[in-house]
Design a protein around this motif. Structure first.
Motif, PDB file in Angstrom:
ATOM      1  N   PHE A  76      35.113  64.875   6.116  1.00 25.85           N
ATOM      2  CA  PHE A  76      34.187  65.433   7.340  1.00 25.85           C
ATOM      3  C   PHE A  76      32.820  64.762   7.067  1.00 25.85           C
ATOM      4  O   PHE A  76      32.026  64.403   8.155  1.00 25.85           O
ATOM      5  N   THR A 117      40.305  63.314  11.199  1.00 27.58           N
ATOM      6  CA  THR A 117      40.337  64.822  11.173  1.00 27.58           C
ATOM      7  C   THR A 117      41.689  65.365  11.039  1.00 27.58           C
ATOM      8  O   THR A 117      42.116  66.496  10.209  1.00 27.58           O
ATOM      9  N   ARG A 163      43.470  67.236   7.763  1.00 30.56           N
ATOM     10  CA  ARG A 163      44.195  68.684   7.904  1.00 30.56           C
ATOM     11  C   ARG A 163      45.610  68.562   7.181  1.00 30.56           C
ATOM     12  O   ARG A 163      46.324  69.452   6.867  1.00 30.56           O
ATOM     13  N   GLU A 199      31.107  64.673  16.656  1.00 31.32           N
ATOM     14  CA  GLU A 199      31.210  66.011  16.021  1.00 31.32           C
ATOM     15  C   GLU A 199      31.877  67.227  16.904  1.00 31.32           C
ATOM     16  O   GLU A 199      32.933  67.878  16.528  1.00 31.32           O
ATOM     17  N   ILE A 230      35.745  66.228  16.923  1.00 32.82           N
ATOM     18  CA  ILE A 230      36.149  66.934  15.781  1.00 32.82           C
ATOM     19  C   ILE A 230      36.636  68.279  15.906  1.00 32.82           C
ATOM     20  O   ILE A 230      37.697  68.676  15.662  1.00 32.82           O
ATOM     21  N   THR A 251      39.544  68.578  18.270  1.00 35.48           N
ATOM     22  CA  THR A 251      40.756  68.033  17.840  1.00 35.48           C
ATOM     23  C   THR A 251      41.416  69.177  16.857  1.00 35.48           C
ATOM     24  O   THR A 251      42.651  69.507  16.883  1.00 35.48           O
ATOM     25  N   LEU A 252      40.716  69.876  15.999  1.00 37.06           N
ATOM     26  CA  LEU A 252      40.882  71.068  15.401  1.00 37.06           C
ATOM     27  C   LEU A 252      41.466  72.122  16.117  1.00 37.06           C
ATOM     28  O   LEU A 252      42.501  72.784  15.881  1.00 37.06           O
TER      29      LEU A 252
END
Lengths: 214, 214
Positions: A165, A184, A188, B178, B181, B184-185
């Motif tokens: 990250f 990302t 994960r 940022e 990301i 995405t999560l």
């Protein structure tokens, strides 16, 4: 001499160990496919996940049969319940290796991994392999001590995940949004793979000691 | 009148239904916390996950007790094995709601969600709530038909998930790496939440019919 019932219980353990071997190979090949943009290898990870699923189905069938016919108690009961949980985790690890391989396939002939994070991904792959190898040995030998060790390797995975990250959020990140998204997700997947390997080891601890730690 | 053994089995179902209520509330509050940058709400999701975990521990303890003392067979045996699997899925759904809340907390007082994707996240939250509500009803009523319906809602979640990626990968995405990301999560968390809700419903089908579909 072991009777048929105990032979079936032993076979359960063998099948779980075989699952650890297959999902170890899967994450190993997925990592190489990702780093080398190797489409054939990526495809092999994706198609061979069926083998993992097939063994898990055999395990489930054996367990449901055993429970219906034999009504196992005490240690045997712990074994079948634990086997079901381990099988679920290992099957998921196979899926996560497939997810990694699918990113490789999606970006082929390019690589999803920019040069500056190759070494981090390589390390994550190696830790994933170490974790599942140790989990497999713990299952085979019902070895609580080595099962306990896995937590430390998992900490190493978490550190690498944070480093990942940091790299994609750095000011000098020049690759834009799409590779950041890929990375990302990939990060994960490795992290979850590691979590499930730790859970397999935790299940060994429960199997042997009867104490649930997670 | 039900004997103590069957009362324990009934109590298992009640606890699973209670878990579905708690993880529904968790994802609902996490979604609002995320959209409104509401720190207090995010904190409540994070701290109250302990309630979900506590019920799951009760379920596990009951199951291990029951299996050791009563050696349940046939339908009862299916119930305890299924309860263990459902509990595992529901506990994970609680974790995923916590992950969403943690993104909200991390970005507070800003919102992690840019204006143009607010409606997509809102819809994902609503579908997640629908899925777990239906899963809960299926568990309570052992209703196979409504359990089957969940697959369709899950397709809707997958469509929203793809829309999310399309937005952050569009040429006019102006928010940089940022937020991409984070999103995405977050997208992954909702998608996995939905997957686990479907698995809970699939377990109802197995419980009632004895046929495993996944």
């Amino acid at each position: 001499m072991r009777d048929a019932y105990h032979e079936e219980l032993d076979a359960l353990t063998d099948k779980l160990v075989e699952m650890t071997r297959l999902v170890r190979s899967a994450i190993s090949r997925a990592t190489i496919a990702l780093l080398d943009a190797d489409l054939q290898l990526a495809e092999s990870v994706i198609s061979r996940d069926a083998e993992v699923n097939a063994i898990f189905e055999e395990i489930e069938t054996t367990i449901f049969d055993l429970m219906a016919r034999q009504q196992p108690v005490a240690m045997d009961l712990r074994l079948v319940i634990t086997a079901l949980r381990m099988g679920t985790d290992l099957e998921r690890m196979g899926d996560l290796a497939v997810h990694v391989a699918k990113v490789a396939r999606l970006r082929h002939p390019d690589s999803a991994i920019p040069a500056e994070i190759r070494s981090t991904i390589l390390e994550m792959g190696q830790i994933a392999e170490n974790l599942v190898t140790k989990a497999g040995s713990s299952v085979a030998a019902r070895d609580v001590d080595s099962a306990m060790e896995l937590e430390q390797d998992d900490d190493a995975m978490d550190r690498l995940h944070r480093r990942l990250f940091k790299t994609i959020l750095a000011k000098d990140w020049s690759h834009g949004v799409e590779p950041a998204i890929d990375i990302t997700l990939i990060g994960r997947y490795y992290e979850r793979y590691a979590d499930h390997a730790v859970r397999v080891a935790t299940s060994v601890v429960y199997l042997v000691t009867g104490t649930r730690t997670a």
